[in-house]
Design a protein around this motif. Structure first.
Motif, PDB file in Angstrom:
ATOM      1  N   THR A  69      10.370 -14.569   0.484  1.00  0.00           N
ATOM      2  CA  THR A  69       8.990 -15.898   0.319  1.00  0.00           C
ATOM      3  C   THR A  69       7.339 -15.770  -0.351  1.00  0.00           C
ATOM      4  N   PHE A  70       7.555 -14.434  -0.396  1.00  0.00           N
ATOM      5  CA  PHE A  70       6.087 -14.112  -0.682  1.00  0.00           C
ATOM      6  C   PHE A  70       6.998 -13.979  -1.854  1.00  0.00           C
ATOM      7  N   ASP A  71       5.643 -14.792  -3.262  1.00  0.00           N
ATOM      8  CA  ASP A  71       5.501 -14.494  -4.647  1.00  0.00           C
ATOM      9  C   ASP A  71       5.672 -12.405  -5.115  1.00  0.00           C
ATOM     10  N   GLU A  72       4.299 -12.266  -4.481  1.00  0.00           N
ATOM     11  CA  GLU A  72       4.720 -10.380  -5.235  1.00  0.00           C
ATOM     12  C   GLU A  72       5.873  -9.344  -4.471  1.00  0.00           C
ATOM     13  N   PHE A  73       6.128  -9.829  -3.281  1.00  0.00           N
ATOM     14  CA  PHE A  73       7.675  -9.616  -2.740  1.00  0.00           C
ATOM     15  C   PHE A  73       8.245  -9.910  -3.493  1.00  0.00           C
ATOM     16  N   ALA A  74       8.535 -11.182  -4.319  1.00  0.00           N
ATOM     17  CA  ALA A  74       9.898 -11.369  -4.603  1.00  0.00           C
ATOM     18  C   ALA A  74      10.127 -10.489  -6.358  1.00  0.00           C
ATOM     19  N   SER A  75       9.320 -11.123  -6.965  1.00  0.00           N
ATOM     20  CA  SER A  75       8.535 -10.501  -8.224  1.00  0.00           C
ATOM     21  C   SER A  75       8.252  -8.777  -8.325  1.00  0.00           C
ATOM     22  N   ALA A  76       8.042  -7.960  -7.243  1.00  0.00           N
ATOM     23  CA  ALA A  76       8.324  -6.593  -6.999  1.00  0.00           C
ATOM     24  C   ALA A  76       9.385  -6.097  -8.064  1.00  0.00           C
ATOM     25  N   LEU A 134       2.310   7.207   0.680  1.00  0.00           N
ATOM     26  CA  LEU A 134       2.929   5.729   0.648  1.00  0.00           C
ATOM     27  C   LEU A 134       2.245   5.085   1.548  1.00  0.00           C
ATOM     28  N   LEU A 135       1.660   5.085   2.145  1.00  0.00           N
ATOM     29  CA  LEU A 135       0.453   4.153   3.233  1.00  0.00           C
ATOM     30  C   LEU A 135      -0.597   4.008   2.105  1.00  0.00           C
ATOM     31  N   PHE A 136      -0.753   4.062   1.297  1.00  0.00           N
ATOM     32  CA  PHE A 136      -2.005   4.147   0.490  1.00  0.00           C
ATOM     33  C   PHE A 136      -1.991   4.023  -1.062  1.00  0.00           C
ATOM     34  N   ILE A 137      -0.995   4.522  -1.435  1.00  0.00           N
ATOM     35  CA  ILE A 137      -0.635   3.605  -2.567  1.00  0.00           C
ATOM     36  C   ILE A 137      -0.157   3.002  -3.143  1.00  0.00           C
ATOM     37  N   ALA A 138       0.812   2.406  -2.129  1.00  0.00           N
ATOM     38  CA  ALA A 138       1.174   1.034  -2.197  1.00  0.00           C
ATOM     39  C   ALA A 138       0.553  -0.078  -2.591  1.00  0.00           C
ATOM     40  N   GLN A 139       0.878  -1.345  -3.608  1.00  0.00           N
ATOM     41  CA  GLN A 139      -0.118  -2.003  -3.834  1.00  0.00           C
ATOM     42  C   GLN A 139      -0.394  -3.234  -2.340  1.00  0.00           C
ATOM     43  N   TYR A 140       0.838  -3.192  -2.178  1.00  0.00           N
ATOM     44  CA  TYR A 140       1.205  -3.929  -0.802  1.00  0.00           C
ATOM     45  C   TYR A 140       2.708  -2.833   0.790  1.00  0.00           C
ATOM     46  N   LEU A 141       1.071  -3.833   1.008  1.00  0.00           N
ATOM     47  CA  LEU A 141       2.263  -3.122   2.527  1.00  0.00           C
ATOM     48  C   LEU A 141       2.656  -3.905   4.154  1.00  0.00           C
TER      49      LEU A 141
END
Lengths: 203, 459
Positions: A69-76, A134-141
């Motif tokens: 349901t999050f746009d930034e996830f659906a488009s990732a 991986l915890l720090f480099i991802a745009q979203y966590l």
């Protein structure tokens, strides 16, 4: 191997030739420190206060549904999932040793060991990560944690990590943030821009 | 020998700009208020302070034992441990490690110890590019300034000024001042630096004797990004950063961020025990640089408790109005005014006087350093060392004589009341009376207190 350098000797000598009386090492009385009747509710309140968002879900499948349901996830495009029972990743971490290979990761879905109610922190053990970057480099966590895995305060938290011997473990509380420009709070400094915490009801 | 810091002279530019001084005062008071909210949210706050102070007193008393235990465990976990007597040796050790790895690009996260040691200058002088990655530190680095606060390094800079700096160095739009836009620009700029960094340097918030591990606390995640990409991590710490056991962190992680910025905890509280993997290295440098000297002083030893939260600065009425740079010291404010004269009493002799003895710093200190008592004690030491300016010394001697002789005191009072009434302004407001530079002289009462008391109380 301990290196017996002149500086080491000089520093230790200066301390040892200057004996100082001190009190015994105190222990925190667990009856004095704060505890919460509903630690999950307190955790959720504190997580909002530190800039994160939380979702109580009934199953691991529901994690993926909510993320959609999050746009930034659906488009990732580049997802690393360390909780495959919840979400399938699109980036394989097998045989990847170079942290720079993760530079384009949009989302990391990580596993949290337990939550701390008083400050919205989640303990992540480095051993659950193929690479700690991986915890720090991802745009979203996103961090997935079981609802029953919660403590009220940091004293209880350190009781839980007592056997922790490394090499890396971290309390994450909210997304990366800064207020270095005129005390204006901005989320997303160097690490993740947003933090979603999924509390899976395991009762 | 360092030049002598005259706090009143160094503060002049800041305090004579009332707009900036007031703006700075309010910004810090805002942080102090957030700290109060956090402190009052925990009924056990005073208990935590007491416990933290006791843990620190215990650790400093048994410092040799805990340092050796830490070293042994850190080595067992795969780290390399170095000891540095002073700043020069610390910088040399870092440079040596960089040279062994043929490194030219460093990503550094905020560390007051490396500031104290002047590490950046030393590395730059040796041809190594150091990038400070904490946003506030990066701002002051680009402006060729130093941090004015230990937690909020750029608290003295306005957003419009950050906009100008970023326009010049990062190519942001001219005139931009939106913190969100500027932070985003810095994020992009620094991400490139992180990806290209060959070695990550960090400070240390806590080192744990029992595990040989270190803890680093940040909100931005810069220490984590800066150490998880390169294979080499250099951690620089003062020897007072030790705590005996991992569980002692329960006390300190609860106090640190609440006292510093009014947050319940920092976004990232990272625990490192040994290097990442068998391909990586962790170097830990234990630095004395005057700390054992501080430890040998019964009066000032408690200053070693300091966890560098900055709460004493945020609350200090002098710091808030005069700005951090006026202290001309890496650590400014009340704790800096205690620490700096230990290193060099002559250069920093004016700092213990940059204090109204209001005691607010001692009230907020999470590890119960009796800061204002120590500042008062410093004044006694400085008088004993004859380091007070001539004018003050003569005035103090005269005042002491006056207070010890009641009849003389009564006469002087009468003369004073009369002169204040009849003297023209030029006689009180001139360069010989520093007190009246920014003040009017008080209006004298009609009679002395002694007279008034006699009339109203009869005997």
């Amino acid at each position: 191997m301990i290196q017996q350098t002149p500086s080491r000797r000089a520093i230790l000598d200066r301390i040892k030739t200057q004996p100082v009386e001190g009190p015994a090492l105190p222990d925190v009385d667990p009856n004095i420190v704060i505890a919460f009747d509903d630690p999950v509710a307190k955790f959720q309140e504190m997580l909002i206060a530190v800039g994160g968002q939380s979702h109580v879900v009934s199953s691991y499948e529901a994690v993926g549904k909510t993320l959609q349901t999050f746009d930034e996830f659906a488009s990732a495009k580049h997802l690393v999932s360390l909780v495959p029972e919840a979400v399938a990743g699109t980036v394989s971490t097998e045989s990847v040793r170079d942290p720079l290979a993760y530079a384009t990761v949009d989302w990391t879905i990580a596993k949290g060991e337990f939550m701390v109610a008083e400050n919205g922190a989640i303990w992540v053990d480095g051993k659950t990560l193929p690479h700690r970057v991986l915890l720090f480099i991802a745009q979203y966590l996103a961090i997935v944690v079981k609802k029953s895995e919660i403590v009220s305060n940091m004293h209880q938290a350190y009781e839980r990590v007592d056997g922790f011997g490394g090499p890396f473990g971290i309390f994450v509380s909210g997304p990366s943030k800064t207020a270095d420009i005129e005390q204006s709070l901005v989320l997303g400094a160097h690490g993740c821009r947003k933090l979603q915490v999924f509390i899976v009801d395991d009762k | 020998m360092l030049p002598i810091v005259e706090h009143p002279a160094a503060a002049k530019e800041f305090v004579t700009n009332p707009d900036r001084s007031r703006w700075h005062d309010r910004a810090l008071w805002f942080v102090r208020s957030k700290r109060d909210l956090q402190a009052s949210s925990l009924p056990e706050w005073e208990y935590l302070r007491q416990t933290a102070s006791q843990i620190k007193t215990h650790t400093i008393a048994n410092l040799a034992h805990y340092l050796e235990q830490f070293e042994q465990n850190a080595i067992a976990a795969g780290a390399k441990v170095y000891w540095a007597e002073d700043a020069a040796e610390h910088n040399e050790i870092v440079l040596q490690i960089l040279r062994e790895h043929r490194t030219s690009r460093i990503v550094k996260s905020k560390s007051m110890l490396t500031e104290e040691c002047g590490l950046n200058h030393h590395l730059e002088a040796n041809g190594i590019d150091v990038v400070d990655t904490d946003l506030g530190e990066r701002i002051v680095q680009l402006r060729k300034e130093t941090p004015s606060h230990i937690v909020l390094p750029a608290i003295h800079i306005k957003k419009e000024e950050v906009g100008e700096t970023f326009h010049e160095h990062l190519g942001t739009e001219a005139g931009a001042s939106d913190p969100k836009y500027l932070t985003e620009a810095a994020r992009g700029h620094l991400r490139d630096k992180f990806l290209a960094g060959q070695i990550g340097i960090t400070g240390v918030n806590f080192a744990i004797a029992e595990t040989g591990g270190i803890v680093v606390c940040t909100n931005e995640g810069n220490a984590d990004l800066g150490t998880s990409i390169p294979k080499v991590h250099i951690a620089c710490m003062g020897i007072e950063k030790l705590v005996p056991r991992q569980r002692d962190l329960g006390v300190f992680t609860r106090l640190l961020a609440r006292s510093a910025t009014g947050q319940p905890i920092t976004s990232y509280t990272s625990h490192f025990i040994g290097p990442k993997d068998d391909q990586s290295e962790l170097h830990i440098i234990l630095v004395d640089n005057g700390r054992t000297k501080l430890r040998s002083s019964p009066t000032f030893r408690a200053a070693m408790h300091c966890i560098r939260c900055g709460a004493c600065m945020n609350t200090c009425p002098v710091y808030r109005r005069s700005g951090g740079h006026s202290y001309r010291a890496t650590v400014p404010g009340p704790i800096g005014s205690v620490l700096s004269p230990t290193r060099d009493p002559n250069s920093y002799k004016s700092l213990p006087y940059a204090c109204s003895l209001c005691g607010s710093c001692s009230d907020v200190c999470p590890v119960k350093i009796p800061l204002h008592h120590q500042l008062l004690a410093w004044r006694g030491e400085l008088v004993g060392k004859k380091l007070l300016p001539m004018g003050k010394r003569v005035a103090m001697t005269l005042a002491s004589h006056l207070f010890r002789h009641p009849r003389l005191f009564t006469t002087a009072g009468a003369i004073g009341r009369l002169s204040l009434r009849v003297m023209p302004r030029w006689m009180t407001h001139n360069r010989f009376n520093k007190w009246s530079i920014a003040r009017d002289m008080p209006k004298p009462p009609q009679e002395s207190f002694r007279n008034w008391h006699r009339r109203h109380r009869g005997n």
